[in-house]
Design a protein around this motif. Structure first.
Motif, mmCIF file in Angstrom:
data_model
loop_
_atom_site.group_PDB
_atom_site.id
_atom_site.type_symbol
_atom_site.label_atom_id
_atom_site.label_comp_id
_atom_site.label_asym_id
_atom_site.label_seq_id
_atom_site.Cartn_x
_atom_site.Cartn_y
_atom_site.Cartn_z
ATOM 1 N N PHE A 14 0.817 -1.204 0.000
ATOM 2 C CA PHE A 14 0.000 0.000 0.000
ATOM 3 C C PHE A 14 0.856 1.261 0.000
ATOM 4 O O PHE A 14 1.882 1.328 0.674
ATOM 5 C CB PHE A 14 -0.904 0.021 1.242
ATOM 6 N N LYS A 15 0.389 2.266 -0.743
ATOM 7 C CA LYS A 15 1.036 3.572 -0.766
ATOM 8 C C LYS A 15 0.324 4.494 0.220
ATOM 9 O O LYS A 15 -0.894 4.647 0.152
ATOM 10 C CB LYS A 15 0.955 4.188 -2.163
ATOM 11 N N VAL A 16 1.089 5.100 1.114
ATOM 12 C CA VAL A 16 0.531 6.018 2.101
ATOM 13 C C VAL A 16 1.187 7.381 1.938
ATOM 14 O O VAL A 16 2.415 7.488 1.950
ATOM 15 C CB VAL A 16 0.755 5.506 3.540
ATOM 16 N N LEU A 17 0.380 8.420 1.764
ATOM 17 C CA LEU A 17 0.901 9.775 1.736
ATOM 18 C C LEU A 17 0.815 10.338 3.147
ATOM 19 O O LEU A 17 -0.260 10.346 3.751
ATOM 20 C CB LEU A 17 0.103 10.657 0.768
ATOM 21 N N ALA A 18 1.937 10.784 3.680
ATOM 22 C CA ALA A 18 2.006 11.290 5.053
ATOM 23 C C ALA A 18 2.199 12.802 5.041
ATOM 24 O O ALA A 18 3.098 13.307 4.366
ATOM 25 C CB ALA A 18 3.147 10.612 5.804
ATOM 26 N N ILE A 19 1.370 13.514 5.788
ATOM 27 C CA ILE A 19 1.418 14.975 5.820
ATOM 28 C C ILE A 19 1.572 15.466 7.252
ATOM 29 O O ILE A 19 0.785 15.096 8.132
ATOM 30 C CB ILE A 19 0.139 15.586 5.212
ATOM 31 N N LEU A 46 5.609 4.553 2.613
ATOM 32 C CA LEU A 46 5.162 5.800 3.221
ATOM 33 C C LEU A 46 5.976 6.971 2.687
ATOM 34 O O LEU A 46 7.179 7.053 2.897
ATOM 35 C CB LEU A 46 5.292 5.688 4.739
ATOM 36 N N GLU A 47 5.309 7.874 1.980
ATOM 37 C CA GLU A 47 5.944 9.058 1.402
ATOM 38 C C GLU A 47 5.573 10.286 2.232
ATOM 39 O O GLU A 47 4.390 10.564 2.440
ATOM 40 C CB GLU A 47 5.472 9.271 -0.038
ATOM 41 N N ILE A 48 6.576 11.013 2.710
ATOM 42 C CA ILE A 48 6.315 12.220 3.498
ATOM 43 C C ILE A 48 6.231 13.425 2.560
ATOM 44 O O ILE A 48 7.178 13.745 1.848
ATOM 45 C CB ILE A 48 7.406 12.427 4.562
ATOM 46 N N LEU A 75 -0.796 17.860 -5.218
ATOM 47 C CA LEU A 75 -1.269 17.260 -3.967
ATOM 48 C C LEU A 75 -2.527 16.437 -4.211
ATOM 49 O O LEU A 75 -2.661 15.323 -3.685
ATOM 50 C CB LEU A 75 -1.536 18.343 -2.925
ATOM 51 N N ARG A 76 -3.446 16.965 -4.988
ATOM 52 C CA ARG A 76 -4.665 16.210 -5.309
ATOM 53 C C ARG A 76 -4.306 14.890 -5.999
ATOM 54 O O ARG A 76 -4.873 13.835 -5.696
ATOM 55 C CB ARG A 76 -5.577 17.054 -6.190
ATOM 56 N N ARG A 77 -3.353 14.933 -6.917
ATOM 57 C CA ARG A 77 -2.943 13.725 -7.617
ATOM 58 C C ARG A 77 -2.330 12.712 -6.656
ATOM 59 O O ARG A 77 -2.649 11.517 -6.705
ATOM 60 C CB ARG A 77 -1.941 14.074 -8.718
ATOM 61 N N ARG A 78 -1.465 13.200 -5.781
ATOM 62 C CA ARG A 78 -0.800 12.287 -4.839
ATOM 63 C C ARG A 78 -1.804 11.614 -3.905
ATOM 64 O O ARG A 78 -1.683 10.423 -3.601
ATOM 65 C CB ARG A 78 0.238 13.048 -4.014
#
Length: 199
Positions: A14-19, A46-48, A75-78
C-alpha cells in the motif's frame, strides 16, 4: 539505498501519503511521520509530503482543473493515487493549523463533478504531538470533523496523542518512547486494514 530498504519498498502493498501539519524544521509531528516510516508494521510505502508551505490560500475562483496552482494539482494527484493518508497535526488555538486546513480545503472539492473527490472514502489515520499536557486532542477532534464532510474513512482507534512530546524524542528527533511506538504501530496496522478493505 540499502538492501533492507529496497526489500521493504519492493514488498510494499500500500502507498501512504504522510502529511505533517507543522512547517517547523524540528517539528515533532514531522519526526513522528519519520518514526511511522521506521516502525510501520510492514507492507507500507510511506511518502512524506513536503509541499505544504507552497500551497496558496484557498480561492474558489481558481479551484478548477484548468486554473488550480500546480502545487495544488500535485497534492490532489498524490492523494488520489495513494491508498491511504496519514496526518500528524500540532495544535494551534485548540484547533488545526491553518496551513493544514487550507490544504485539505483545496483537495475536498469537485465543482465540475467530473474529476472525482480525492478524499472520498479515502482511508485516513490521524495522530499528533505537542509539548502541552493535553497533546493534540482538540486539533485531532477538529480534523475528524473535517473528514466527516469529505466522507473519508478515518481510523477511530487507537488515538495517538503524544503529550509532553519533548519527553518522547531524543536530541536527534528519534522517537524513543516505547508506548508511543507501540501505539503508532497499532494505528498503522488499523490504517492498513482499512486500505485492504477498500480494495
Amino acid at each position: 539505498m540499502t538492501t533492507t530498504e529496497h526489500t521493504t519498498e519492493h514488498a510494499a502493498e500500500f502507498k501512504v501519503l504522510a502529511i505533517s501539519g507543522s512547517l517547523r524544521a524540528d517539528s515533532h509531528n514531522t519526526a513522528l511521520l519519520r518514526a511511522a516510516r521506521k516502525h510501520q508494521p510492514g507492507g507500507l510505502a510511506l511518502e512524506i509530503y513536503d509541499g505544504l508551505r507552497e500551497i496558496p490560500p484557498y480561492d474558489q475562483d481558481l479551484d478548477t482543473p484548468a486554473d488550480r496552482p500546480a502545487v495544488v494539482a500535485d497534492l490532489r494527484r498524490r492523494i488520489t493515487e495513494a491508498d491511504g493518508l496519514l496526518i500528524a497535526t500540532p495544535e494551534f488555538n485548540y484547533s488545526v493549523p491553518g496551513t493544514l486546513k487550507n490544504a485539505l480545503d483545496w483537495v475536498s472539492t469537485d465543482w465540475t463533478r467530473e474529476e472525482g473527490l480525492p478524499l472520498l472514502r479515502k482511508p485516513v489515520a490521524i495522530m499528533g504531538a505537542a509539548p502541552t499536557n493535553f497533546g493534540t486532542v482538540r486539533a485531532q477532534l477538529a480534523l475528524r470533523q473535517s473528514f466527516v464532510w469529505t466522507d473519508s474513512d478515518v481510523v477511530v482507534k487507537p488515538e495517538v496523542h503524544l503529550f509532553r512530546s519533548y519527553e518522547r524524542f531524543d536530541a536527534h528527533g528519534n522517537l524513543t518512547d516505547e508506548t508511543s511506538i507501540a501505539l503508532l504501530r497499532d494505528l498503522l496496522t488499523a490504517l492498513k486494514q482499512k486500505m485492504a478493505a477498500a480494495r
